[in-house]
Scaffold this active site. Structure first.
Site, PDB file in Angstrom:
ATOM      1  N   ARG A 234      -5.551  -8.805  17.939  1.00 38.24           N
ATOM      2  CA  ARG A 234      -6.527  -8.337  19.551  1.00 38.24           C
ATOM      3  C   ARG A 234      -6.332  -6.744  19.369  1.00 38.24           C
ATOM      4  O   ARG A 234      -5.793  -6.132  18.566  1.00 38.24           O
ATOM      5  CB  ARG A 234      -5.171  -8.364  20.453  1.00 38.24           C
ATOM      6  CG  ARG A 234      -5.412  -9.682  20.529  1.00 38.24           C
ATOM      7  CD  ARG A 234      -6.210 -10.869  21.866  1.00 38.24           C
ATOM      8  NE  ARG A 234      -6.502 -12.324  22.367  1.00 38.24           N
ATOM      9  CZ  ARG A 234      -6.918 -13.336  21.801  1.00 38.24           C
ATOM     10  NH1 ARG A 234      -7.708 -13.201  20.457  1.00 38.24           N
ATOM     11  NH2 ARG A 234      -6.965 -14.092  22.213  1.00 38.24           N
ATOM     12  N   GLU A 263     -13.983  -5.792  25.361  1.00 38.00           N
ATOM     13  CA  GLU A 263     -15.027  -6.944  25.396  1.00 38.00           C
ATOM     14  C   GLU A 263     -15.614  -7.222  26.204  1.00 38.00           C
ATOM     15  O   GLU A 263     -14.899  -7.833  27.040  1.00 38.00           O
ATOM     16  CB  GLU A 263     -14.831  -7.189  23.639  1.00 38.00           C
ATOM     17  CG  GLU A 263     -13.288  -8.306  24.076  1.00 38.00           C
ATOM     18  CD  GLU A 263     -12.978  -9.121  22.803  1.00 38.00           C
ATOM     19  OE1 GLU A 263     -12.712  -8.614  21.971  1.00 38.00           O
ATOM     20  OE2 GLU A 263     -13.164 -10.310  23.495  1.00 38.00           O
ATOM     21  N   HIS A 281     -16.246 -11.106  18.028  1.00 35.69           N
ATOM     22  CA  HIS A 281     -14.958 -12.273  18.508  1.00 35.69           C
ATOM     23  C   HIS A 281     -15.030 -13.190  17.838  1.00 35.69           C
ATOM     24  O   HIS A 281     -15.448 -13.976  19.367  1.00 35.69           O
ATOM     25  CB  HIS A 281     -14.756 -11.974  19.752  1.00 35.69           C
ATOM     26  CG  HIS A 281     -13.317 -11.843  20.009  1.00 35.69           C
ATOM     27  ND1 HIS A 281     -12.750 -11.821  20.848  1.00 35.69           N
ATOM     28  CD2 HIS A 281     -12.012 -12.941  19.353  1.00 35.69           C
ATOM     29  CE1 HIS A 281     -10.843 -12.855  21.412  1.00 35.69           C
ATOM     30  NE2 HIS A 281     -11.471 -13.243  20.007  1.00 35.69           N
TER      31      HIS A 281
HETATM   32  C1  8YV Z   1     -10.987 -17.228  21.108  1.00 32.17           C
HETATM   33  C2  8YV Z   1      -8.908 -16.627  20.237  1.00 32.17           C
HETATM   34  O1  8YV Z   1     -10.310 -18.099  21.551  1.00 32.17           O
HETATM   35  O2  8YV Z   1      -8.093 -18.054  19.496  1.00 32.17           O
HETATM   36  C3  8YV Z   1      -7.835 -17.252  19.818  1.00 32.17           C
HETATM   37  O3  8YV Z   1      -6.838 -16.299  20.151  1.00 32.17           O
HETATM   38  O4  8YV Z   1      -9.325 -14.992  20.486  1.00 32.17           O
HETATM   39  C4  8YV Z   1     -10.156 -16.745  19.880  1.00 32.17           C
HETATM   40  O5  8YV Z   1     -10.361 -18.097  18.555  1.00 32.17           O
HETATM   41  C5  8YV Z   1     -12.171 -18.033  20.873  1.00 32.17           C
HETATM   42  O6  8YV Z   1     -13.078 -16.688  21.391  1.00 32.17           O
HETATM   43  C6  8YV Z   1     -12.942 -18.344  22.145  1.00 32.17           C
HETATM   44  O7  8YV Z   1     -13.362 -17.976  23.004  1.00 32.17           O
END
Ligand code: 8YV
Length: 315
Positions: A234, A263, A281
């Protein structure tokens, strides 16, 4: 019996939507012209939130839904869900761990290779004719055999390290404690020390208020002008302002980033840099993994409404 109302915070793939709509009355927050009015109009009936890792569920939203029982996250990260607000009301939270681990690790390693070997620039070199007019492509840095730091040896960090062993890399890691499965890797608790001994630093730890800016200005400077930072976790784990300054000044060699503070509207300063590889992402973004994530979201919701044990509970 009437289908339970669920609030869908952001779009899911069509194949998931079809399945969800067969079981639930799906209320699409992201399509609402006025989100506050939409939430107000449906607040009395909403029993579940289905959200995505980066979208979460805020305390404000949770507070407006008196009948809320569960928040199901499509993603492993749940840093954007207000867990305190959920705990206070006994609201369950689930995520989608494990099914995405290998794809996220794959993308992280691919980003390192692409960036270190200058593959994006190399493709431009071929396509714009530079190969013919200018000759050989500038030399880039080797990957195999060099020193790697893995910040956070959880499921994803472990899979990254496993892949890097195949490149004969010298691997060290930081975590809150030495890991029994960290065999063949050096444990260095201090992230600054880890960065100092690394050519490549992978950020693979779950984000929380505790890990905010764990990749500080000092960590970035310790990685140095020949170092590369790879972030598949993150953005909040990195001091983004310090990162931008270091990339601009050359205090940090390069970066490969899948996540950004604002983002999808990333800081435009990133776009001017030629020492950063930017990705939208999508580390978990394969058809196979996203299908498994969608199924896990639905399995958690189904278990909840059936009064069964949740497959992957966070709380
Ligand atoms: C997003 C993610 O959820 O697993 C995570 O924590 O950030 C990603 O897998 C994915 O981009 C769907 O929005």
């Amino acid at each position: 019996m009437a289908k339970p109302d669920i609030l869908l915070v952001g779009p899911y793939p069509e194949w998931d939507l079809v399945e969800l709509e067969a079981q639930y009355n799906v209320l699409k927050l992201y399509e609402a012209e006025d989100r506050d009015t939409f939430v107000q109009d449906h607040a009395g009936g909403i029993r579940a939130i289905a959200t995505r890792g980066e979208l979460g569920a805020s305390a404000d939203l949770i507070g407006k839904l008196p009948k809320l029982e569960i928040v199901s996250v499509y993603g492993v990260g749940y840093d954007t869900v207000d867990l305190d607000a959920c705990r206070a009301r006994g609201i369950r939270v689930t995520n989608t761990p494990d099914v995405l681990t290998n794809d996220v690790a794959d993308l992280g390693v691919a980003m390192m290779l692409v960036q270190s070997r200058g593959m994006i620039g190399a493709e431009t070199w071929v396509k714009d004719g530079s190969w013919g007019t200018k000759g050989l492509y500038p030399l880039k840095r080797r990957v195999w055999g060099r020193k790697v730091g893995v910040l956070g040896l959880g499921r994803i960090g472990f899979e990254v390290a496993k892949r890097l062993k195949g490149f004969d890399m010298d691997i060290a890691y930081s975590d809150v404690a030495e890991k029994p499965y960290g065999e063949g890797m050096t444990f260095i608790p201090d992230p600054v020390e880890l960065a100092r001994r690394s050519d490549f630093l992978f950020v693979t730890l779950a984000a929380s208020t505790v890990t905010r800016h764990i990749v500080s200005r000092q960590v970035i400077e310790a990685l140095g002008p020949d170092g590369m930072l790879i972030n598949i976790s993150r953005a909040s784990n990195i001091d983004e302002e310090a990162l931008l300054e270091a990339l601009e000044s050359g205090a940090l060699g390069s970066a490969a980033l899948d996540v950004f503070e604002a983002e999808p509207k990333l800081n435009p300063r990133f776009l001017k840099l030629d020492n950063v590889l930017v990705q939208p992402h999508h580390a978990s973004g394969t058809i196979e993994t996203r299908k498994a994530m969608g199924k896990l979201v639905r399995d958690n919701l189904a278990a909840h409404f059936a009064g069964a044990a949740l497959p992957t509970p966070v709380i």
